[in-house]
Design a protein around this motif. Structure first.
Motif, PDB file in Angstrom:
ATOM      1  N   GLY A 118       0.787  -1.239   0.000  1.00 54.75           N
ATOM      2  CA  GLY A 118       0.000   0.000   0.000  1.00 54.75           C
ATOM      3  C   GLY A 118       0.813   1.279   0.000  1.00 54.75           C
ATOM      4  N   ASN A 119       2.066   1.225  -0.419  1.00 61.15           N
ATOM      5  CA  ASN A 119       2.804   2.477  -0.620  1.00 61.15           C
ATOM      6  C   ASN A 119       3.563   2.363  -1.935  1.00 61.15           C
ATOM      7  N   LEU A 120       3.816   3.505  -2.543  1.00 65.01           N
ATOM      8  CA  LEU A 120       4.362   3.463  -3.904  1.00 65.01           C
ATOM      9  C   LEU A 120       5.794   2.928  -3.968  1.00 65.01           C
ATOM     10  N   SER A 121       6.527   2.990  -2.865  1.00 63.77           N
ATOM     11  CA  SER A 121       7.922   2.497  -2.906  1.00 63.77           C
ATOM     12  C   SER A 121       7.986   0.980  -2.975  1.00 63.77           C
ATOM     13  N   ASP A 122       6.966   0.322  -2.472  1.00 63.41           N
ATOM     14  CA  ASP A 122       6.994  -1.141  -2.459  1.00 63.41           C
ATOM     15  C   ASP A 122       6.291  -1.764  -3.665  1.00 63.41           C
ATOM     16  N   ILE A 123       6.095  -0.957  -4.699  1.00 65.53           N
ATOM     17  CA  ILE A 123       5.499  -1.448  -5.938  1.00 65.53           C
ATOM     18  C   ILE A 123       6.645  -1.852  -6.869  1.00 65.53           C
ATOM     19  N   SER A 124       6.489  -2.926  -7.645  1.00 69.35           N
ATOM     20  CA  SER A 124       7.597  -3.305  -8.533  1.00 69.35           C
ATOM     21  C   SER A 124       7.688  -2.317  -9.694  1.00 69.35           C
ATOM     22  N   TYR A 145       4.692  -0.559 -11.863  1.00 62.13           N
ATOM     23  CA  TYR A 145       4.701   0.897 -11.992  1.00 62.13           C
ATOM     24  C   TYR A 145       4.618   1.319 -13.463  1.00 62.13           C
ATOM     25  N   GLN A 146       5.462   0.703 -14.284  1.00 58.43           N
ATOM     26  CA  GLN A 146       5.503   1.091 -15.700  1.00 58.43           C
ATOM     27  C   GLN A 146       4.183   0.759 -16.403  1.00 58.43           C
ATOM     28  N   ILE A 147       3.605  -0.384 -16.072  1.00 59.17           N
ATOM     29  CA  ILE A 147       2.338  -0.759 -16.720  1.00 59.17           C
ATOM     30  C   ILE A 147       1.228   0.197 -16.277  1.00 59.17           C
ATOM     31  N   LEU A 148       1.197   0.473 -14.963  1.00 55.27           N
ATOM     32  CA  LEU A 148       0.145   1.372 -14.457  1.00 55.27           C
ATOM     33  C   LEU A 148       0.235   2.758 -15.088  1.00 55.27           C
ATOM     34  N   LYS A 149       1.448   3.187 -15.395  1.00 55.19           N
ATOM     35  CA  LYS A 149       1.623   4.498 -16.038  1.00 55.19           C
ATOM     36  C   LYS A 149       1.073   4.506 -17.463  1.00 55.19           C
ATOM     37  N   LYS A 150       1.055   3.319 -18.110  1.00 54.11           N
ATOM     38  CA  LYS A 150       0.739   3.285 -19.542  1.00 54.11           C
ATOM     39  C   LYS A 150      -0.661   2.832 -19.914  1.00 54.11           C
ATOM     40  N   VAL A 151      -1.328   2.078 -19.009  1.00 54.74           N
ATOM     41  CA  VAL A 151      -2.632   1.539 -19.410  1.00 54.74           C
ATOM     42  C   VAL A 151      -3.668   2.652 -19.604  1.00 54.74           C
ATOM     43  N   GLU A 152      -4.740   2.301 -20.333  1.00 49.63           N
ATOM     44  CA  GLU A 152      -5.790   3.302 -20.560  1.00 49.63           C
ATOM     45  C   GLU A 152      -6.839   3.294 -19.448  1.00 49.63           C
ATOM     46  N   VAL A 153      -7.059   2.098 -18.876  1.00 43.49           N
ATOM     47  CA  VAL A 153      -8.075   1.982 -17.822  1.00 43.49           C
ATOM     48  C   VAL A 153      -7.482   1.253 -16.616  1.00 43.49           C
ATOM     49  N   ILE A 154      -7.833   1.735 -15.417  1.00 48.70           N
ATOM     50  CA  ILE A 154      -7.436   1.019 -14.193  1.00 48.70           C
ATOM     51  C   ILE A 154      -8.707   0.672 -13.422  1.00 48.70           C
ATOM     52  N   VAL A 155      -8.834  -0.619 -13.086  1.00 49.07           N
ATOM     53  CA  VAL A 155     -10.017  -1.081 -12.359  1.00 49.07           C
ATOM     54  C   VAL A 155      -9.563  -1.543 -10.980  1.00 49.07           C
ATOM     55  N   ASN A 182     -10.726 -14.998 -25.691  1.00 49.90           N
ATOM     56  CA  ASN A 182      -9.320 -15.097 -26.010  1.00 49.90           C
ATOM     57  C   ASN A 182      -8.630 -13.764 -25.687  1.00 49.90           C
ATOM     58  N   LEU A 183      -8.152 -13.660 -24.444  1.00 47.05           N
ATOM     59  CA  LEU A 183      -7.495 -12.414 -24.031  1.00 47.05           C
ATOM     60  C   LEU A 183      -6.052 -12.734 -23.670  1.00 47.05           C
ATOM     61  N   LYS A 184      -5.166 -11.801 -23.996  1.00 42.23           N
ATOM     62  CA  LYS A 184      -3.778 -11.986 -23.548  1.00 42.23           C
ATOM     63  C   LYS A 184      -3.649 -11.321 -22.175  1.00 42.23           C
ATOM     64  N   ILE A 185      -3.263 -12.150 -21.199  1.00 46.78           N
ATOM     65  CA  ILE A 185      -3.256 -11.667 -19.812  1.00 46.78           C
ATOM     66  C   ILE A 185      -1.847 -11.731 -19.232  1.00 46.78           C
ATOM     67  N   ASP A 186      -1.480 -10.703 -18.500  1.00 48.27           N
ATOM     68  CA  ASP A 186      -0.195 -10.690 -17.823  1.00 48.27           C
ATOM     69  C   ASP A 186      -0.464 -10.507 -16.332  1.00 48.27           C
ATOM     70  N   ILE A 187       0.133 -11.363 -15.519  1.00 49.93           N
ATOM     71  CA  ILE A 187      -0.037 -11.228 -14.066  1.00 49.93           C
ATOM     72  C   ILE A 187       1.278 -10.710 -13.485  1.00 49.93           C
ATOM     73  N   VAL A 188       1.176  -9.611 -12.768  1.00 48.36           N
ATOM     74  CA  VAL A 188       2.384  -8.961 -12.247  1.00 48.36           C
ATOM     75  C   VAL A 188       2.418  -9.123 -10.728  1.00 48.36           C
TER      76      VAL A 188
END
Ligand code: SAH
Length: 247
Positions: free
Chosen positions: A15-21, A25-35, A106-112
């Motif tokens: 729950g803090n930004l420093s402990d995010i991989s 971080y990079q994916i969250l910056k680039k996606v169009e939608v966050i759920v 048929n979705l391409k899924i990535d689990i981080v």
């Protein structure tokens, strides 16, 4: 980094930004939608830009959240579904894969992956998870209590260090009491217990106590409890479980 998947299931850590991989971080910056669940969107709000679309939903709405994320991904949007800690530890990854499978999409899924509460809590407590350990959720909403009890007994008997998730809520108090009773049947009352509330967040509270003394009323749903094994000990306000080195 190019986003070549449709749906990203992202662990945001405790729950803090420093402990995010960095990958998360990079994916969250680039996606169009966050759920995500309201509280977890709050945890990453500094990362969110105005162009990004956000879908927030409340507690116990896991299926609805996953369906929304699937729908966005099906529409061709790059979508991230966020989960606290690690998404594969009582998180959104399993449910999302099950629903995608069930709907034959048929979705391409990535689990981080993310830092799960057990590891974040262990770090602030010292080194309690240095030997074989297990994680047990005390929530009997999706799992029958008899099975939880059986696993608690097996873990206690087999001397596993045991991390308890979903330990106690205002409506569900007896499970933690019972868990403590079970461990007292097999383990010394002086066995170290670590209680960590809101690890990695501003409200973080850490308590090191013993099986005999642990204050059950201090434990809530934002708490992780770690019960040491028969070799664990407390020194200098840290819990240490020896690995077995000769020192
Ligand atoms: N996917 C999450 C776990 C979800 S189950 C993870 O990997 O961490 C929810 C339980 O996790 C809570 O009831 C609590 O026991 C634990 N938990 C999650 N975040 C926590 C935090 N920041 N501090 C303490 N415990 C936490």
């Amino acid at each position: 980094m190019k986003l070549n998947k449709n749906l990203y299931i992202i662990g945001i850590g405790p729950g803090n930004l420093s402990d995010i991989s960095r990958r998360a971080y990079q994916i969250l910056k680039k996606v169009e939608v966050i759920v995500g669940y309201k509280k977890y969107i709050e945890c990453i709000k500094e990362l969110i830009t105005e162009e990004q679309q956000i879908y927030i939903s409340g507690m116990r709405k896991e299926k609805e959240r996953v369906q929304k994320a699937i729908d966005y991904a099906k529409q061709g949007k790059k979508c991230a579904l966020i989960s606290s800690g690690d998404p594969g530890v009582y998180g959104m990854a399993g449910l999302a894969l099950e629903m995608v499978e069930d709907q034959k999409i048929n979705l391409k899924i990535d689990i981080v992956p993310g830092i799960t509460a057990a590891n974040a809590a262990a770090a602030v407590l010292g080194a309690p998870l240095m030997h074989d350990y297990t994680v047990i959720s005390l929530s009997d909403i999706l799992t029958p209590w008899n099975l939880i009890k059986k696993r608690l007994e097996a873990a206690a008997e087999a001397d596993f260090i045991t991390t308890l998730y979903n330990p106690r809520s205002s409506r569900r108090k007896k499970q933690l009491k019972k868990a403590r009773e079970i461990f007292l049947e097999y383990r010394n009352p002086e066995t170290p217990v670590g209680i960590v509330h809101s690890v990695g967040r501003d409200e973080e509270e850490v308590m090191i106590t013993t099986l005999k003394k642990m204050p059950l009323e201090k434990v809530d749903m934002l708490t992780t409890v770690i019960i040491g094994n028969s070799q664990s000990y407390i020194s200098n306000q840290k819990i240490i479980t020896p690995r077995g080195y000769n020192i």
